[in-house]
Scaffold this motif. Structure first.
Motif, short mmCIF file in Angstrom:
data_model
loop_
_atom_site.label_atom_id
_atom_site.label_comp_id
_atom_site.label_asym_id
_atom_site.label_seq_id
_atom_site.Cartn_x
_atom_site.Cartn_y
_atom_site.Cartn_z
N ARG A 53 -51.78 12.51 -16.15
CA ARG A 53 -51.53 13.79 -15.45
C ARG A 53 -50.23 13.70 -14.65
NH1 ARG A 53 -55.78 15.53 -11.74
NH2 ARG A 53 -54.83 17.53 -12.12
N PRO A 54 -49.09 13.80 -15.33
CA PRO A 54 -47.81 13.72 -14.62
C PRO A 54 -47.62 14.93 -13.70
CG PRO A 54 -47.47 14.47 -16.86
CD PRO A 54 -48.92 14.09 -16.75
N SER A 55 -46.71 14.77 -12.71
CA SER A 55 -46.48 15.89 -11.80
C SER A 55 -45.03 16.40 -11.86
CB SER A 55 -46.80 15.48 -10.36
OG SER A 55 -45.83 14.57 -9.91
N SER A 56 -44.22 15.81 -12.72
CA SER A 56 -42.83 16.27 -12.78
C SER A 56 -42.28 16.10 -14.20
CB SER A 56 -41.95 15.45 -11.82
OG SER A 56 -41.92 14.11 -12.27
N VAL A 57 -41.20 16.81 -14.46
CA VAL A 57 -40.56 16.68 -15.77
C VAL A 57 -40.04 15.26 -15.97
CG1 VAL A 57 -38.36 17.61 -14.91
CG2 VAL A 57 -38.84 17.70 -17.35
N GLU A 58 -39.62 14.60 -14.89
CA GLU A 58 -39.14 13.22 -15.01
C GLU A 58 -40.26 12.31 -15.50
OE1 GLU A 58 -38.73 15.07 -12.20
OE2 GLU A 58 -36.60 15.54 -12.52
N GLU A 59 -41.46 12.51 -14.96
CA GLU A 59 -42.59 11.68 -15.40
C GLU A 59 -42.94 11.97 -16.87
OE1 GLU A 59 -44.76 11.08 -11.03
OE2 GLU A 59 -45.92 12.00 -12.66
N VAL A 60 -42.89 13.25 -17.25
CA VAL A 60 -43.17 13.59 -18.66
C VAL A 60 -42.14 12.89 -19.56
CG1 VAL A 60 -43.31 15.46 -20.36
CG2 VAL A 60 -44.23 15.81 -18.06
N SER A 61 -40.90 12.93 -19.12
CA SER A 61 -39.82 12.32 -19.90
C SER A 61 -40.05 10.80 -20.07
CB SER A 61 -38.49 12.61 -19.20
OG SER A 61 -37.50 11.77 -19.70
N LYS A 62 -40.44 10.15 -18.98
CA LYS A 62 -40.69 8.69 -19.07
C LYS A 62 -41.87 8.39 -19.99
CE LYS A 62 -38.85 7.36 -14.57
NZ LYS A 62 -39.20 7.23 -13.16
N ILE A 63 -42.91 9.21 -19.91
CA ILE A 63 -44.09 9.00 -20.77
C ILE A 63 -43.67 9.10 -22.23
CG2 ILE A 63 -46.28 10.03 -21.51
CD1 ILE A 63 -46.69 10.88 -18.55
N LEU A 64 -42.86 10.12 -22.54
CA LEU A 64 -42.48 10.29 -23.95
C LEU A 64 -41.54 9.19 -24.43
CD1 LEU A 64 -42.38 14.09 -24.69
CD2 LEU A 64 -44.17 12.43 -24.94
N ASN A 92 -58.05 9.50 -31.10
CA ASN A 92 -57.88 8.57 -29.98
C ASN A 92 -56.46 8.53 -29.43
OD1 ASN A 92 -59.42 6.84 -28.29
ND2 ASN A 92 -58.37 5.07 -29.17
N GLU A 93 -55.81 9.70 -29.36
CA GLU A 93 -54.47 9.76 -28.79
C GLU A 93 -54.56 9.80 -27.25
OE1 GLU A 93 -55.70 12.10 -30.89
OE2 GLU A 93 -54.32 12.40 -32.57
N ILE A 94 -53.43 9.53 -26.60
CA ILE A 94 -53.32 9.77 -25.16
C ILE A 94 -53.29 11.28 -24.94
CG2 ILE A 94 -51.68 9.67 -23.23
CD1 ILE A 94 -50.87 6.92 -24.11
N VAL A 95 -54.02 11.76 -23.94
CA VAL A 95 -53.92 13.17 -23.58
C VAL A 95 -52.87 13.30 -22.48
CG1 VAL A 95 -55.10 15.15 -22.55
CG2 VAL A 95 -56.32 13.69 -24.18
N LEU A 96 -51.93 14.19 -22.70
CA LEU A 96 -50.91 14.47 -21.68
C LEU A 96 -51.25 15.83 -21.08
CD1 LEU A 96 -48.22 13.73 -20.33
CD2 LEU A 96 -47.06 14.83 -22.22
N SER A 97 -51.90 15.82 -19.93
CA SER A 97 -52.30 17.07 -19.29
C SER A 97 -51.14 17.57 -18.43
CB SER A 97 -53.54 16.86 -18.43
OG SER A 97 -53.71 17.98 -17.59
N LEU A 98 -50.81 18.85 -18.63
CA LEU A 98 -49.66 19.40 -17.89
C LEU A 98 -50.09 20.13 -16.62
CD1 LEU A 98 -46.85 18.98 -19.11
CD2 LEU A 98 -48.52 19.08 -20.94
N ASN A 99 -51.39 20.07 -16.27
CA ASN A 99 -51.83 20.99 -15.21
C ASN A 99 -51.41 20.62 -13.79
OD1 ASN A 99 -53.75 19.00 -14.84
ND2 ASN A 99 -55.43 20.21 -15.75
N ARG A 100 -50.76 19.45 -13.61
CA ARG A 100 -50.18 19.21 -12.27
C ARG A 100 -48.73 19.70 -12.18
NH1 ARG A 100 -49.93 13.69 -10.75
NH2 ARG A 100 -49.68 14.29 -8.58
N LEU A 101 -48.17 20.11 -13.29
CA LEU A 101 -46.85 20.75 -13.21
C LEU A 101 -47.11 22.22 -12.91
CD1 LEU A 101 -46.01 18.17 -14.99
CD2 LEU A 101 -44.11 19.59 -15.70
#
Ligand code: FAD
Ligand code: ZN
Length: 474
Positions: A53-64, A92-101
């Protein structure tokens, strides 16, 4: 529809992902994960090593970046209200939830734009627009939970599309994190920008298979100064269509919703929808929920009365009630909003979301009804939806007393006969819900082969390692 969780994520890799968002927002506890793994109707159950559950675009970018470097597949998720299984980790993929953005970055009432992050719910976006005396004209019954990122990724339609268009027409700009972690900043507020290919529209409607939408600039419109809502009983879908034409001619763009429903479905709402009452004294074969909006404070009531009077005179309408208060209007809408959900009380329900040219809707319904009842004698078609968009939610309930599982096992057979009618009229097998997994295997049989080839090429170009929502759409 469930894979065994054989692809366990290496613990040290899991720790690297968790370090990006912090342990609190890297959910591995099964109970805490549960709401992210199952789809609303229980049709799809997934499993996942971790919900991030990332909270910023930077965190999403690092995850990807990390996911791409390690070829670790990701399933993006917004409000988890999607109806085609696209947001569920089936392998069994990682879920990337966007709801904290969930930040509303700006409302610009002069440019008529709202800039917000992907996890903002549709309801919050609409409220923020209203606070600036503007309307964000997308409206779905799931507005309290679905997110702007999900709406754009599914190119959602909804009940206001007849006047305002679908999600694609609301987005002026978007911000997208690509599979390799690069951030595509296309967050412009421009109505006019002819500087090359329209990249934005590649990601809208891509169901999370080409990139992660992290923010968007949405187009706002003036708030209507008056709204009138009517609930009308009509003899047939043909009559409903003619009534729509009268309303369109009379208002020039003022028809902001035009929904049709069958009596059989209304009866389920009256029986199972708590507090719902029949708006009309006698039963009718079909119903129309019509909403008109205007930028004039006065006079719309007379317009609505005139449309209905013309309908009555021409035998297109049997009886109608016009809402006298906001509460009554909401009560009419509640019937429409519950229409799909209450069908579970009639046992198994096979659901289609199709579109045909508006003029072909009555013929489609007639022929599809004949085809499914020939296929499964006693089954009960419950078509309803957005007549003005040619978009019908063609649901079929099981025969009374039939075995639910046996009936649902015939979903593919029902697809076949219904889609044959769709094809005959040049329609689409997915009007607004998307392809996800439900329609993935059917897509090659209905989509132009050159279009499909281009789609596959784009997927390879933008996601060469296949980490973004694998197995969905294509
Ligand atoms: P999710 O369900 O979480 O995800 C949907 C898809 O988008 C998935 O493939 C997911 O991987 C992807 N995704 C989500 N967020 C992102 C992101 N930020 N970046 C990239 N990919 C992403 N739909 C209509 O079109 N019209 C209707 O009238 C309508 N009515 C509905 C009524 C009810 C009661 C319910 C439950 C659903 C309804 N829907 C309708 C379907 C659903 O609400 C829409 O598809 C909605 O747009 C999904 O938004 P979400 O945030 O819940 O997305
Ligand atoms: Zn719909």
């Amino acid at each position: 529809m469930l894979d065994k969780p054989e692809n366990k994520l290496d613990p040290s890799l899991l720790a690297r992902f968790a370090a990006i968002v912090g342990d609190k927002y890297a959910i591995t506890d099964p109970a805490a994960q549960a709401p992210y793994l199952v789809e609303l109707r229980g049709l799809f159950q997934g499993h996942s090593p971790v919900v991030l559950r990332p909270s910023s675009v930077e965190e999403v970018s690092k995850i990807l970046q990390l996911a791409n470097d390690t070829a670790t597949p990701i399933v993006p998720q917004g409000g988890n209200t999607g109806l085609v299984g696209g947001q569920i980790p089936l392998h069994n993929e990682i879920v990337l939830s966007l709801n904290r953005l969930d930040r509303i970055r700006e409302v610009d009432a002069t440019s008529n734009t709202l800039t917000c992050e992907a996890g903002v719910t549709l309801q919050r976006a609409r409220e923020a627009a209203a606070a600036a005396d503007r309307l964000y004209p997308q409206l779905l019954p799931s507005e309290g939970t679905c997110t702007i990122g999900g709406n754009l990724s599914t190119n959602a339609g909804g009940t206001a599309a007849i006047a305002h268009g679908i999600a694609r027409s609301h987005a002026l700009g978007i911000e997208v994190v690509l599979a390799d972690g690069r951030v595509l900043n296309a967050l412009n507020k421009l109505k006019k920008d002819n500087t090359g290919y329209d990249l934005k529209n590649l990601f809208i409607g891509a169901e999370g298979t080409l990139g992660i939408i992290t923010a968007a600039v949405l187009r706002l419109v003036p708030r209507p100064l008056s709204v009138e809502t009517a609930f009308a009983g009509v003899p047939s879908s043909e009559a409903a269509l003619e009534l729509l034409n009268i309303a369109t001619d009379r208002t020039a763009g003022g028809v902001t919703s035009f929904e049709i429903m069958t009596r059989a479905g209304i009866e389920l709402v009256l029986q199972y929808g708590s507090g719902c009452r029949d708006p009309l004294a006698a039963p009718h074969p079909w119903y129309v929920l019509m909403e008109l909006s205007s930028q004039q404070r006065e006079g719309l009531r007379e317009v609505m009365e005139d449309v209905l009077a013309q309908g009555l005179e021409k035998g297109l309408m049997l009886d109608a009630a016009i809402a006298d208060s906001i509460e009554q209007g909401k009560a009419f809408w509640r019937i429409r909003e519950l229409f799909s959900e209450v069908q579970r009380h009639a046992g198994g329900s096979i659901k289609e979301d199709i579109s045909v040219p508006v003029a072909a809707v009555p013929a489609f319904i007639r022929e599809a009804n004949a085809a499914v009842t020939a296929l499964i004698p006693g089954c009960r078609p419950v078509p309803f939806g957005h007549l003005g968009d040619g978009n019908i939610h063609y649901n079929v309930s099981q025969p009374i007393g039939a075995d639910k599982a046996e009936f649902l096992a015939r979903w593919g057979d029902v697809n076949e006969v219904v889609f044959a009618v769709v094809k005959k009229y040049g329609g689409s097998i997915s009007a607004e819900h998307g392809v996800g997994v439900i329609k993935r295997d059917i897509l090659p049989s209905v989509k132009d082969p050159v279009a499909l080839d281009l789609m596959r090429s784009l997927k390879r170009l933008l996601d060469p390692k296949g980490i973004l929502n694998p197995g969905k759409v294509l």
